[in-house]
Motif scaffolding. Structure first.
Motif, PDB file in Angstrom:
ATOM      1  N   THR A   1       0.806  -1.109  -0.104  1.00 54.16           N
ATOM      2  CA  THR A   1       0.006  -0.101   0.062  1.00 54.16           C
ATOM      3  C   THR A   1       0.969   1.261  -0.075  1.00 54.16           C
ATOM      4  O   THR A   1       0.521   2.135  -0.865  1.00 54.16           O
ATOM      5  CB  THR A   1      -0.737  -0.014   1.305  1.00 54.16           C
TER       6      THR A   1
ATOM      7  N   LEU B   1      -7.839   6.541   0.065  1.00 51.34           N
ATOM      8  CA  LEU B   1      -6.934   5.334   0.735  1.00 51.34           C
ATOM      9  C   LEU B   1      -7.718   5.391   1.962  1.00 51.34           C
ATOM     10  O   LEU B   1      -8.061   4.167   2.354  1.00 51.34           O
ATOM     11  CB  LEU B   1      -5.598   5.711   0.682  1.00 51.34           C
TER      12      LEU B   1
ATOM     13  N   GLU C   1      -7.521   1.652  -0.348  1.00 47.32           N
ATOM     14  CA  GLU C   1      -6.684   1.326  -1.416  1.00 47.32           C
ATOM     15  C   GLU C   1      -5.933   2.613  -1.893  1.00 47.32           C
ATOM     16  O   GLU C   1      -6.745   3.563  -1.948  1.00 47.32           O
ATOM     17  CB  GLU C   1      -7.650   1.120  -2.683  1.00 47.32           C
ATOM     18  N   SER C   2      -4.789   2.403  -2.183  1.00 49.36           N
ATOM     19  CA  SER C   2      -4.088   3.525  -2.972  1.00 49.36           C
ATOM     20  C   SER C   2      -3.822   3.374  -4.292  1.00 49.36           C
ATOM     21  O   SER C   2      -3.013   2.825  -4.776  1.00 49.36           O
ATOM     22  CB  SER C   2      -2.630   3.695  -2.116  1.00 49.36           C
TER      23      SER C   2
END
Length: 154
Positions: free
Chosen positions: A105, A136, A141-142
């Motif tokens: 991540t 994020l 989620e990046s």
């Protein structure tokens, strides 16, 4: 994931990424423009540019060891100090730990060009970086592509 710290970073980016004497530049981990003026007890007053990870380390981390390493590698031309860039891997690793992010991540957030294509300088927009951090926080989620072009609805 430390959402409080991530939120602070997003707010800093949204405000134009200015904080005392540091500015945002995603292509630099932490670049100390004048290592002789650096005071580890005042890491945001050292005329530096930094990426997301670098800002995190300056706001929440311990730059003492990083700066000692940079100082050892600083070359001088007469009396003029050459800018010292702190070890990227050390900055990245410390920031990932400070933000409570997994390695994957953190890498997707800090090095988007490796995952989403293009050149790192293509991602040098603080507003885009802030949107990615907020994404994020919201999703875990990046993903820079999910935040590339978001319409502003008034």
């Amino acid at each position: 994931m430390n959402t409080e710290r991530l939120t602070t970073l997003a707010q800093w980016l949204e405000a134009g990424a200015k904080h005392e004497k540091i500015t945002f530049d995603i292509t630099r981990g932490i670049l100390v423009k004048n290592i002789d003026e650096f005071d580890p007890s005042k890491p945001t007053e050292c005329q530096t540019t930094c990426c997301i990870a670098g800002a995190c380390v300056q706001f929440y981390g311990d730059m003492s060891d990083l700066v000692e390493e940079a100082d050892d590698r600083t070359y001088r031309n007469g009396n003029t100090p050459v800018p010292a860039e702190l070890t990227w891997r050390d900055v990245r690793d410390q920031a990932a730990q400070l933000l409570g992010l997994s390695d994957s991540t953190a890498m997707r957030l800090f090095s988007p060009e490796l995952f989403f294509g293009g050149d790192l300088k293509d991602y040098n927009d603080p507003a885009w970086a802030a949107r990615t951090i907020r994404h994020l926080i919201a999703t875990g989620e990046s993903d820079w592509t999910a935040t590339r072009a978001q319409a502003v609805i008034a």
